[in-house]
Write a protein that holds these residues in place. Structure first.
Motif, short mmCIF file in Angstrom:
data_model
loop_
_atom_site.label_atom_id
_atom_site.label_comp_id
_atom_site.label_asym_id
_atom_site.label_seq_id
_atom_site.Cartn_x
_atom_site.Cartn_y
_atom_site.Cartn_z
N GLY A 79 0.37 -5.40 -18.30
CA GLY A 79 0.44 -4.98 -17.09
C GLY A 79 -0.40 -5.84 -15.98
O GLY A 79 -0.99 -6.83 -16.45
N PHE A 80 0.31 -5.71 -14.57
CA PHE A 80 -0.20 -6.48 -13.61
C PHE A 80 -1.17 -5.85 -12.62
O PHE A 80 -1.38 -6.24 -11.46
CB PHE A 80 0.88 -7.32 -13.04
CG PHE A 80 1.69 -7.84 -14.24
CD1 PHE A 80 1.19 -8.95 -14.88
CD2 PHE A 80 2.83 -7.38 -14.58
CE1 PHE A 80 2.01 -9.70 -15.84
CE2 PHE A 80 3.77 -7.90 -15.45
CZ PHE A 80 3.32 -8.92 -16.29
N GLY A 81 -1.55 -4.71 -12.87
CA GLY A 81 -2.68 -3.92 -11.97
C GLY A 81 -3.77 -4.71 -12.08
O GLY A 81 -4.26 -5.50 -12.92
N ASP A 140 -7.05 -1.70 -7.68
CA ASP A 140 -5.84 -1.14 -7.01
C ASP A 140 -6.03 0.19 -6.54
O ASP A 140 -4.83 0.92 -5.93
CB ASP A 140 -4.78 -1.16 -8.18
CG ASP A 140 -4.18 -2.60 -8.09
OD1 ASP A 140 -4.26 -3.44 -7.29
OD2 ASP A 140 -3.24 -2.76 -9.26
N ARG A 141 -7.04 1.17 -6.90
CA ARG A 141 -7.26 2.39 -6.25
C ARG A 141 -6.25 3.28 -6.89
O ARG A 141 -5.65 4.14 -6.18
CB ARG A 141 -7.35 2.41 -4.87
CG ARG A 141 -8.49 1.53 -4.39
CD ARG A 141 -8.67 1.89 -2.91
NE ARG A 141 -9.31 0.65 -2.12
CZ ARG A 141 -8.80 -0.28 -1.56
NH1 ARG A 141 -7.18 0.02 -1.43
NH2 ARG A 141 -9.31 -1.29 -1.08
N GLU A 191 -3.87 3.62 -2.30
CA GLU A 191 -3.54 2.89 -3.69
C GLU A 191 -2.71 1.49 -3.43
O GLU A 191 -1.86 1.58 -2.05
CB GLU A 191 -2.54 3.63 -4.58
CG GLU A 191 -2.23 2.86 -5.74
CD GLU A 191 -1.18 3.89 -6.71
OE1 GLU A 191 -1.17 5.07 -6.41
OE2 GLU A 191 -0.47 3.40 -7.49
N LYS A 192 -2.88 0.36 -3.74
CA LYS A 192 -2.23 -0.97 -3.56
C LYS A 192 -1.77 -1.27 -4.81
O LYS A 192 -2.29 -1.42 -5.76
CB LYS A 192 -3.03 -1.60 -2.64
CG LYS A 192 -4.33 -2.13 -3.20
CD LYS A 192 -4.32 -3.52 -3.86
CE LYS A 192 -5.83 -3.78 -4.38
NZ LYS A 192 -5.60 -4.94 -5.45
N VAL A 245 0.86 -1.20 0.12
CA VAL A 245 -0.02 -0.07 -0.09
C VAL A 245 1.00 1.22 -0.13
O VAL A 245 1.81 1.46 1.01
CB VAL A 245 -1.00 0.14 0.99
CG1 VAL A 245 -1.64 1.29 1.06
CG2 VAL A 245 -1.72 -1.34 1.20
N ALA A 246 0.62 2.12 -0.95
CA ALA A 246 1.34 3.60 -1.06
C ALA A 246 0.95 4.20 -2.12
O ALA A 246 0.56 3.44 -3.18
CB ALA A 246 3.01 3.16 -1.15
N ARG A 247 1.26 5.43 -2.42
CA ARG A 247 0.98 6.07 -3.52
C ARG A 247 1.83 5.59 -4.67
O ARG A 247 3.11 5.48 -4.33
CB ARG A 247 0.98 7.71 -3.40
CG ARG A 247 0.83 8.41 -4.65
CD ARG A 247 -0.15 8.22 -5.65
NE ARG A 247 -1.33 8.93 -5.33
CZ ARG A 247 -2.56 8.57 -5.05
NH1 ARG A 247 -3.01 7.14 -5.29
NH2 ARG A 247 -3.70 9.36 -5.19
N GLY A 248 1.47 5.38 -5.75
CA GLY A 248 2.45 4.75 -7.07
C GLY A 248 2.55 3.37 -7.03
O GLY A 248 3.48 2.74 -7.78
N ALA A 249 2.16 2.56 -5.75
CA ALA A 249 2.56 1.18 -5.73
C ALA A 249 2.04 0.52 -6.87
O ALA A 249 2.82 -0.29 -7.47
CB ALA A 249 1.72 0.79 -4.57
#
Ligand code: BES
Ligand code: MN
Length: 460
Positions: free
Chosen positions: A424-426, A430-431, A437-438, A120-124
């Motif tokens: 991609g793997f999002g 994922d928010r 965002e995660k 969990v983090a911005r940009g994760a």
């Protein structure tokens, strides 16, 4: 000679180290849209250069008029190996609204969720975690004997604010960036078990409008009724943009919008897409937008007109009897097929001008425009990537679309003459661009393994 098996084993063995490195990048507040974070963007670029040089790339920070690019090169073991250009972006969206984050967006952490562990983090997910899947795949090869493909990396720091410096950079660095094939890791999987190759992206045009009336803010009692209120004018324009069936009313807007080919429509119908769950996951129950179309069609294959923000008058605590002098809104148009972004913006400006009452004027501020993109379905690299993904995930990848936009893909095609392979793997939940965002640990780990397999497959 490096083997794929050695690289895959290395990835599994190195997972903790890879997470530590990713966390280091996630801690950097590289918010490109906000000038207050300029130094943090520079720090992220330098972080990547140090990381890549440590791995054996020849990497450098490349200044632009805005935030810097990072360019890196590494040779394959075999001189006749194919050459790939991989693009990612190290900048992130602003973290606002901060109060909705459970913890500091720039203090990355692992969370145990029922479906598995996640970062969990911005940009994760968008896009640091994704770009590091490719870097870690390269690391695994470089630490076990060498890369199967020649690799050029291009990491941008302005993707989230419309890539203003990118076209000039590509044009000025054609020789340095050209390769046989471009690859990106900035898109989603079909679902948490099924990979996807994205073959359609929507275009995007962004335009801000400021409506001005009186020469200053007025007392709404002393002037109300006599003076024009620009918020009313703007609200009317916004309301007029859609008809009762959800269609967009701009003249000529649907020029170049194709109906979905029967064959593609049938493919999409065969996908196990749960409309109720897609909406239910975000607290909704009824599709908005054009009536009579499936949700997949609405987000992948139909254009939109949205207001992303609207301000005017007094928005502080309590009340204030004011008649504001101006009101403004930020609009975005997602486009598909052959829709021309310039024509859409011209029609929009005329639409606004035509609705301005006496004493009102409109100012237009442009924030970028790029057309939609459809990639060829049948290509050798795409079929190799399909097989590599099927080997990793145990199911055939979906060939799908995405409602999001990645303007560079069109520019790579136009300026460098290369097609892009978008894997991609999002995940949909994922928010990205939202609080909390995660990125799933499985996306990060199996994503890295997937790139290792794709690189090996491309080299044959
Ligand atoms: N990575 C996203 C777009 C995306 C997400 C595509 C998921 C496919 C699947 C990208 O970083 C993004 O958010 N792009 C912006 C455009 C940019 C010009 C601000 C977008 O689509 O809004
Ligand atoms: Mn992105």
């Amino acid at each position: 000679m490096a083997s794929l098996d050695d690289a895959l084993a290395r990835i599994d063995h190195n997972l903790d180290g890879a997470l530590k490195r990713l966390f280091g990048l996630l801690e950097i507040r590289s918010i490109s849209a906000d000038p207050a974070y300029k130094a943090e963007c520079a720090r992220a670029a330098q972080w990547l250069v140090d990381e890549l040089n440590g791995l054996g790339f020849d990497a450098s920070v490349r200044p632009t008029a805005g935030h810097s690019m990072v360019v890196a090169h590494a040779r394959a073991q075999r001189a006749d190996a194919p050459h790939v250009l991989f693009y990612g972006h190290y900048d992130v969206q602003p973290a606002d609204p901060l109060e909705l984050w459970e913890t500091d967006p720039f203090a990355p952490r692992m969370v145990d969720a029922p479906e598995g562990r996640r970062i969990v983090a911005r940009g994760a997910a968008d896009d640091k975690g994704q770009l590091m899947t490719f870097v870690e795949a390269c690391r695994a090869f470089m630490e076990t004997g060498g890369l199967p493909c020649h690799v050029t990396l291009l990491f941008e720091g302005e993707e989230e604010c419309g890539s203003p410096s990118l076209p000039a950079f590509l044009a000025a660095n054609k020789a340095d960036l050209s390769a046989d094939l471009a690859m990106l890791c900035d898109t989603n999987m079909w679902n948490r078990k099924t990979p996807m190759i994205t073959t359609m992206l929507r275009g995007l045009a962004l335009e801000e409008v400021v409506i001005r009336a009186a020469s200053r803010d007025l007392h709404s009692g002393l002037f109300g009724g006599a003076a024009r209120n620009p918020i009313h004018v703007l609200a009317k324009i916004v309301a007029d943009l859609h008809d009762v069936n959800g269609a967009i009313t701009l003249p000529g807007f649907y020029d170049g919008v194709p109906e979905l080919p029967q064959e593609v429509a049938a493919q999409w119908r065969a996908l196990d897409f749960d409309e109720a769950q897609f909406l239910g996951d975000v607290g909704l129950s009824q599709p908005a937008g054009e009536r009579g179309r499936s949700i997949l069609e609405l987000i992948w294959a139909r254009p939109t007109c949205d207001v992303n923000g609207i301000v005017g008058g007094y928005t502080g605590a309590g009340s204030k009897t004011v008649l504001p002098a101006q009101a403004s809104a930020k609009f975005s148009f997602r486009m598909v097929g052959a829709q021309d972004p310039e024509a859409v913006l011209a029609s929009f400006r005329a639409f606004v001008e035509a609705r301005l009452p006496p004493d009102c004027e409109a100012e237009f501020i442009r924030h970028g425009a790029s057309p939609a993109l459809t990639l060829p379905f049948a290509s050798e690299p795409l079929s190799r990537a399909r097989r590599a993904l099927a080997d990793e995930w145990g199911v055939e990848p979906v060939l799908g679309g995405s409602g999001g936009s990645i303007p560079i893909v069109g520019e790579i095609k136009r300026d460098l003459g290369m097609d892009a392979l978008m894997v991609g793997f999002g995940l949909d939940d994922d928010r990205i661009h939202s609080p909390n965002e995660k990125y799933e640990l499985s996306s990060f780990h199996k994503g890295t393994r997937s790139w290792a397999r794709i690189l090996a497959a491309l080299a044959g």
